[in-house]
Every structure is written in structure tokens, then in C-alpha cells.
Design an enzyme around this catalytic site. Structure first.
Site, mmCIF file in Angstrom:
data_model
loop_
_atom_site.group_PDB
_atom_site.id
_atom_site.type_symbol
_atom_site.label_atom_id
_atom_site.label_comp_id
_atom_site.label_asym_id
_atom_site.label_seq_id
_atom_site.Cartn_x
_atom_site.Cartn_y
_atom_site.Cartn_z
ATOM 1 C CE1 TYR A 167 -3.865 2.313 0.755
ATOM 2 C CE2 TYR A 167 -2.489 3.168 2.539
ATOM 3 C CZ TYR A 167 -3.606 3.268 1.734
ATOM 4 O OH TYR A 167 -4.473 4.317 1.898
ATOM 5 C CE LYS A 188 -3.752 4.951 -1.580
ATOM 6 N NZ LYS A 188 -4.761 5.425 -2.565
#
Length: 303
Positions: free
Chosen positions: A164, A168
């Protein structure tokens, strides 16, 4: 006239949470909204057309215009169908909000290749696919706006989120590249890092007292608090705002830093491993970043 009157907006992952609030706020500001959501679990499992249609129904009940899309952002062909659906329904496209996402949290040393790929595919590849599909139309009409969702998990750091966090932080770089490449066509691109209690945040482990305290703080932050910034960035009033990274936490808005040199050292005769050890590293060490996590940097209670 409303801020987004006459504009057509695609919001991915808009069946719930932050994306749902984005779709509702964009519609309330006068935009025609394509509500995209495949209706999966937080981990990206299953399919359900219900969430997207429910948001569409709510927008229409409030006098707005919206259509649903259940195509996935994680594949090039289906991402193109999302953009085409907005063009077919509204005749144009002005704003893309890349919000769709899933979580497969696990410590790096235990993370599987499938867990890595699944998160990268939705967040990073999905943001590229939808953005790239819209780029041709933005370029032709000499206008357009992207709003991408990044996270302090990538901008700062977090435990158990290598997939993640990488996605991001990659999205922040993607947004900057879009802003640079498409500035000549009057196309803007910015990022928002949201702090809010949502279905995705609800999957954060609460095994330790520190984790429990963090989650309790997050519960006080409403997803609807993020939407006003997204509406502003989508509006013509933000025509000179591009290439920026913002964070929103309850009633606070932050402009986030971007990587720049902190300190340099120079040696005219060049460096050796030993001179780096004895001279360069001691000179630079005061500027080293600690192993901070997001909650270490944003350590005060939400305002």
C-alpha cells in the site's frame, strides 16, 4: 452558479466511504457524476453492483445527475470502459478522481507476491489506467483535472503496508508527472492524503494499546471532511493549483513537502568508502530521518 456546474466527473471507488462522499459532494456542486465501484470487500474480494447504484439513486433523489459503473480500474480495457461510460452518458469528461483501493496488510517479510500485486494493480496501475484513458480527451478539449488519493503511509511510513505504501507514494510521483506533462494542455493533477475513519481504515490491526489509541483517534475523523478540498481542486477556481500534495485531517488541511536536497558534502579528490564513513556520514547524520510512522509525525489529536 454552482462550483462544478456543467462539469462531468468520474469518481472511482465511490460506492462507500470517502469515494461516496466525493460523489455526493461533486453532485451537490452541480457536476454530473459517474459513480464507479465494483462492490468488493476491503481486500478486493467479490463483486456487487449494489453500492454504486445506491449512490447514484441518492444523487438522483437529491436532484442530481449520475450513472453507475461496475468496471474494474485494475485492467486497461475496463478502465477505458469507465471513461467511455462517462463520455457516453454526459458527452464530455472534466474531472477524474482516482479513489478506488483495497488493502492486503501484512509485514513485508510475510507478504506474498499475490498480496503485493493485488494492491499495486488497484491503486497504482488503476490510477494510471483511468488517468491515461482520460488523457486523450483532456488533451483534445485543452482542459481537465485529476485528483488522486495518496496516503501518509507512503509519504511518511507505516508498519505492515509495504504494498500500500509503495503504491501510494508511486501515485504522488504519477500525479507530479501528469502535472508536468499535461500543463501545456491546461490539465491539472493533485493528490490528497486523507485521514478519516472508513472501511479500509477499519481493517487496521488493534492488537496493542498504541494501535487501539490510534484507531480511536481515526474514528473521530469523518470521511465527509475530505470532500470540500476535492470539490475545490475540481473547480475552475483551482486553475493555478497543480502538482501539489495535500493532506486533510478533520478540520486541518496540510500542504505536504516534496523531496528536495537537505544537505550536501563535497570532496574535490572524490570519495572512498573510508572517507564517506569518517567525513560524509558524520556531516549528514544530523539530517537523517528517523523511522517515523504516520502517527509519529501527526502525533496531536485531530482538530
Amino acid at each position: 452558479m454552482k462550483q462544478l456546474e456543467g462539469k462531468s466527473v468520474v469518481v472511482t471507488g465511490a460506492g462507500g466511504g470517502i469515494g461516496r462522499d466525493f460523489a455526493l459532494a461533486m453532485a451537490a456542486a452541480g457536476a454530473k457524476v459517474l459513480v464507479n465501484d465494483i462492490g468488493t470487500s476491503v481486500k478486493g474480494e467479490g463483486r456487487d453492483a449494489g453500492p454504486a447504484q445506491q449512490v447514484v439513486n441518492l444523487i438522483m433523489e437529491q436532484g442530481g445527475i449520475a450513472v453507475a459503473s461496475t468496471d474494474s480500474v485494475a485492467e486497461w480495457e475496463s478502465a477505458n470502459r469507465i471513461v467511455q461510460a462517462a463520455l457516453d452518458a454526459f458527452g464530455r469528461l472534466d474531472v477524474v478522481v482516482n479513489n478506488a483501493g483495497i488493502l492486503r496488510d501484512r509485514f513485508f517479510f510475510n507478504m506474498s507476491v499475490e498480496e503485493w500485486r493485488a494492491v499495486i494493480d488497484v491503486h497504482l496501475n488503476g490510477s494510471f489506467y483511468v488517468s491515461r484513458a482520460a488523457a486523450t480527451h483532456f488533451k483534445a478539449q485543452q482542459s481537465g483535472c485529476y485528483v488522486h488519493m495518496t496516503s501518509t503511509s507512503g509519504l511518511v511510513g507505516n508498519l505492515g503496508q509495504a504494498n500500500y505504501s509503495a503504491a501510494k507514494l508511486g501515485i504522488a510521483a504519477l500525479s507530479k508527472s501528469i502535472a508536468l506533462d499535461m500543463a501545456r494542455y491546461n490539465v491539472r493533477s493533485n493528490c490528497i492524503a486523507p485521514f478519516a475513519w472508513s472501511r479500509m481504515i477499519g481493517s487496521i490491526p488493534t492488537e496493542t494499546e498504541d494501535q487501539k489509541a490510534r484507531v480511536e483517534k481515526l474514528k473521530s475523523m469523518e470521511t465527509a471532511k475530505i470532500a470540500p478540498l476535492a470539490v475545490f481542486l475540481a473547480s475552475d477556481e483551482a486553475k493555478d493549483v497543480t502538482g501539489q500534495v495535500f493532506a486533510v485531517r478533520a478540520n486541518e488541511i496540510f500542504l505536504m513537502s516534496q523531496s528536495r536536497p537537505l544537505r550536501s558534502v563535497h570532496r574535490s579528490e572524490g570519495w572512498t568508502p573510508d572517507s564517506i564513513r569518517t567525513q560524509a556520514i558524520p556531516a549528514l547524520r544530523a539530517h537523517f530521518y528517523p523511522l517515523d510512522r504516520s502517527q509519529d509525525v501527526f502525533s496531536w489529536d485531530p482538530l
